[in-house]
Design an enzyme around this catalytic site. Structure first.
Site, mmCIF file in Angstrom:
data_model
loop_
_atom_site.group_PDB
_atom_site.id
_atom_site.type_symbol
_atom_site.label_atom_id
_atom_site.label_comp_id
_atom_site.label_asym_id
_atom_site.label_seq_id
_atom_site.Cartn_x
_atom_site.Cartn_y
_atom_site.Cartn_z
ATOM 1 N N HIS B 193 0.810 -1.221 0.000
ATOM 2 C CA HIS B 193 0.000 0.000 0.000
ATOM 3 C C HIS B 193 0.843 1.270 0.000
ATOM 4 O O HIS B 193 0.291 2.374 0.051
ATOM 5 C CB HIS B 193 -0.919 0.030 1.226
ATOM 6 C CG HIS B 193 -2.094 -0.898 1.120
ATOM 7 N ND1 HIS B 193 -2.285 -1.966 1.962
ATOM 8 C CD2 HIS B 193 -3.136 -0.916 0.256
ATOM 9 C CE1 HIS B 193 -3.392 -2.611 1.625
ATOM 10 N NE2 HIS B 193 -3.936 -2.002 0.597
ATOM 11 N N ARG B 223 -15.944 -4.159 2.258
ATOM 12 C CA ARG B 223 -15.950 -2.705 2.116
ATOM 13 C C ARG B 223 -15.993 -2.391 0.630
ATOM 14 O O ARG B 223 -15.757 -3.262 -0.218
ATOM 15 C CB ARG B 223 -14.723 -2.061 2.753
ATOM 16 C CG ARG B 223 -13.430 -2.389 2.036
ATOM 17 C CD ARG B 223 -12.219 -1.819 2.763
ATOM 18 N NE ARG B 223 -12.132 -0.366 2.656
ATOM 19 C CZ ARG B 223 -11.409 0.287 1.739
ATOM 20 N NH1 ARG B 223 -10.734 -0.375 0.814
ATOM 21 N NH2 ARG B 223 -11.373 1.602 1.714
ATOM 22 N N ASN B 225 -14.537 0.200 -2.483
ATOM 23 C CA ASN B 225 -13.534 1.175 -2.886
ATOM 24 C C ASN B 225 -13.878 1.577 -4.321
ATOM 25 O O ASN B 225 -14.725 0.940 -4.957
ATOM 26 C CB ASN B 225 -12.136 0.577 -2.792
ATOM 27 C CG ASN B 225 -11.048 1.629 -2.859
ATOM 28 O OD1 ASN B 225 -11.308 2.826 -2.689
ATOM 29 N ND2 ASN B 225 -9.827 1.188 -3.098
ATOM 30 N N GLU B 265 -14.967 -1.308 -6.500
ATOM 31 C CA GLU B 265 -14.465 -2.592 -6.008
ATOM 32 C C GLU B 265 -15.262 -3.003 -4.780
ATOM 33 O O GLU B 265 -15.314 -2.253 -3.801
ATOM 34 C CB GLU B 265 -13.000 -2.459 -5.575
ATOM 35 C CG GLU B 265 -12.036 -2.206 -6.698
ATOM 36 C CD GLU B 265 -10.592 -2.018 -6.202
ATOM 37 O OE1 GLU B 265 -9.708 -1.886 -7.062
ATOM 38 O OE2 GLU B 265 -10.368 -2.001 -4.977
ATOM 39 N N LYS B 317 -6.073 8.659 -8.133
ATOM 40 C CA LYS B 317 -7.043 7.832 -8.826
ATOM 41 C C LYS B 317 -6.986 8.042 -10.332
ATOM 42 O O LYS B 317 -7.714 7.397 -11.087
ATOM 43 C CB LYS B 317 -8.448 8.086 -8.275
ATOM 44 C CG LYS B 317 -8.616 7.522 -6.848
ATOM 45 C CD LYS B 317 -9.984 7.765 -6.273
ATOM 46 C CE LYS B 317 -10.119 7.298 -4.819
ATOM 47 N NZ LYS B 317 -10.140 5.835 -4.641
#
Lengths: 198, 355
Positions: B193, B223, B225, B265, B317
């Protein structure tokens, strides 16, 4: 002075240390070029009596000084690649209590560290000290080819010819930083190459 | 409800499309009108009927075509699927988890018959009927992780757990948001990461790691993303970035509604029983802007989120250059009315666009 202060960076970028004498049954020291100076700084008669030094001079004149340390074994190789079979053989014999010291360029330390890890030594147990050139060993993320001794950003991949920018993202397994196409979104727009730390 | 599988492509002519049903179940990732990183974990134990949360491994209308696309990627670059030698047992764990889940959740599509270690797996959508010996690699055409993930949508990172840390030691990664398994394999949680801006300083990864290390068998988590992709391209890999990067520059005010896709995601996390590894499926859902804009709440909200997103995040992004174009388009669908909390479309209760 051959020590370089690396700027703070992301968490995958390796942080090199300073060699210190550690108790051990055997000592393996692998260095290139100015890395010899780190060995000279850390050497003690006691360590040298159980030490195997593998040194790649890269045109520097440190070989004589290193051999004068009287290590149990001293080998000077013409290149890292040439020294690699020997490194494999030595690591194969490594037992508990072997201390590994790496010094010199990031490319040398990274590759030797990957070999030691493959031999089962955790990377946190390996001592390192950067000396000399700050050039990087780069992997092209596109063709997977490695370009050694990269000093500028961007640079040309010597395998596929793409212009790559230099990331700080680093793989210990590959022993290389990642290079990514710099003009993917604007073909032919290549920024002028600068020194990586300029 | 029976699934009609689309015949579509995620490359070249980009015939990918979402049906009305797929649009309504699209996992819109913003629960409010702004976005910042968070450890937005919740239990993965079902959800509303026909939502992407309902089943352990969601199968949708894109299944067959996505698996064809994966096979193309692997033919071109086998390094997208790798497993370090100590991860084979985790691969079997994953195979079992997916086969059991899919055969229970979609009995009309998948069947698993087990007698001791003699297993028979039937995958009707892909026309597969294989018998093999569980835990015997020689009885499968691929390693266990590769075998099963060639039949499951989404990327799979299989993480070894040791020294209170997670290690990316195996994976099937062909639909990624610009990261390289081949480069990152063997890294620990913080290292892979490392390139993410801001989140380290915010303590996100320290908290996330703590959460993930404690995930228990039978108690998976999830979760969402998100990022942005021009054209419905699944394989936005760094490996091929020199080929697809240029597509980002093809947006115009006329084509943006059709070409610009929100890429979401659905990340889930399952503890694996024998290996104690953690599997991290990363399922990618794509939706064109023009389809999203048919849901009034999502139109209002997406405009506000993209408008107010910190520059660093828009850069990371990868859509900072296209943001002005996006905002020109999205602002047409924002009438300033308030939006209801939560991610669901709320088509019955939210007012139509007032302009």
């Amino acid at each position: 002075m051959s020590k370089f202060e690396f700027p703070p960076s992301i968490l995958s970028r390796p942080i090199w240390g300073t060699l210190e004498p550690r108790p051990g049954k055997h000592h393996l020291m692998i260095a290139d070029a100015e890395g010899a100076e780190a060995i000279l700084d850390v050497a003690t008669a006691e360590i040298m009596a159980q030490c195997h030094i593998i040194f790649i001079a890269k045109g520097t004149g440190f070989s004589e000084k290193l051999s004068q340390l009287n290590p149990a074994q001293f080998y000077e190789g013409p290149s890292y690649e040439a020294a690699l079979p020997r490194i494999h053989r030595v690591l194969l014999d490594g037992h508990m209590g072997l201390q590994v010291y790496l010094a010199g360029t990031e490319g040398l330390m990274g590759q030797a560290m990957a070999e030691a890890m493959r031999a089962g030594i955790p990377h946190t147990a390996i001592q390192t000290e950067h000396r000399g050139s700050t050039a990087r060993r780069m992997q092209c993320v596109h063709c997977k080819g490695i370009t050694e001794d990269v000093e500028t950003d961007p640079f040309v991949c010597k395998h596929c010819g793409l212009n790559l920018f230099v990331r700080d993202h680093y793989s210990r397994r590959i022993a290389a930083y990642q290079g990514v196409c710099v003009d993917a979104e604007d073909h032919g727009n290549i920024p002028p190459a600068k020194g990586i730390y300029q | 409800m029976t699934i009609q599988f689309n015949d579509e492509s995620f490359r070249d002519d980009y015939s990918f499309h979402n049906s009305e049903r797929a649009l309504k179940r699209f996992p819109f990732p913003f629960h409010e009108d702004s976005y910042m990183y968070s450890v937005n974990m919740e239990q993965h134990r079902g959800g509303p009927a026909d939502s992407v949360y309902e089943m352990r491994f969601d199968v949708d209308e894109h299944y067959v075509s996505e698996m064809k696309d994966r096979a193309i990627v692997l033919d071109q670059d086998p390094l997208r699927c790798q497993s370090l030698p100590h991860m084979t047992l985790a691969g079997w764990d994953l195979l079992e988890l997916i086969m059991v889940s899919k055969s229970e959740d979609y009995p009309d599509l998948f069947e698993l018959h087990r007698e001791g270690d003699q297993w028979r797996w039937i995958n009707k959508p892909l026309g597969i009927d294989d018998s093999f010996t569980f835990l015997d690699e020689t009885t499968l055409p691929y390693g266990p992780m590769e075998y099963i993930t060639r039949q499951a949508q989404g990327d799979f990172a299989v993480l070894d757990q040791r020294d209170d840390m997670l290690w990316m030691d195996a994976g099937m990664v062909t639909t990624q948001a610009d990261w390289s398994l081949d480069f990152d394999i063997g890294m620990n949680f913080f290292e892979w990461h490392a390139p993410v801006p801001k989140a380290h300083e915010m303590g996100i990864f320290v908290r996330a790691l703590k959460f993930l290390l404690n995930i228990q068998q039978g108690a998976p988590a999830r979760r969402l993303n998100w990022t942005m992709t021009v054209n419905p391209l699944l394989d936005t890999s760094p490996e091929n970035y020199h080929k697809w990067g240029i597509q980002k520059t093809t947006l115009t005010p006329e084509n943006i509604g059709r070409k610009q896709h929100l890429r979401v995601e659905l990340q889930t996390f399952f503890r694996l029983p024998r290996s104690n590894a953690l599997v991290f499926p990363i399922r990618c859902y794509l939706c064109a802007f023009e389809d999203l804009m048919t849901v009034p709440k999502w139109g209002r909200r997406l405009h506000r989120v993209i408008r107010d997103l910190p520059e660093e995040l828009a850069t990371y992004k990868g859509f900072i250059d296209n943001r002005p174009l996006m905002l020109d388009y999205l602002s047409q669908f924002d009438d300033g009315l308030p939006t209801s909390p939560g991610i669901w479309p709320d088509l019955q209760s939210e007012p139509p666009l007032q302009k």
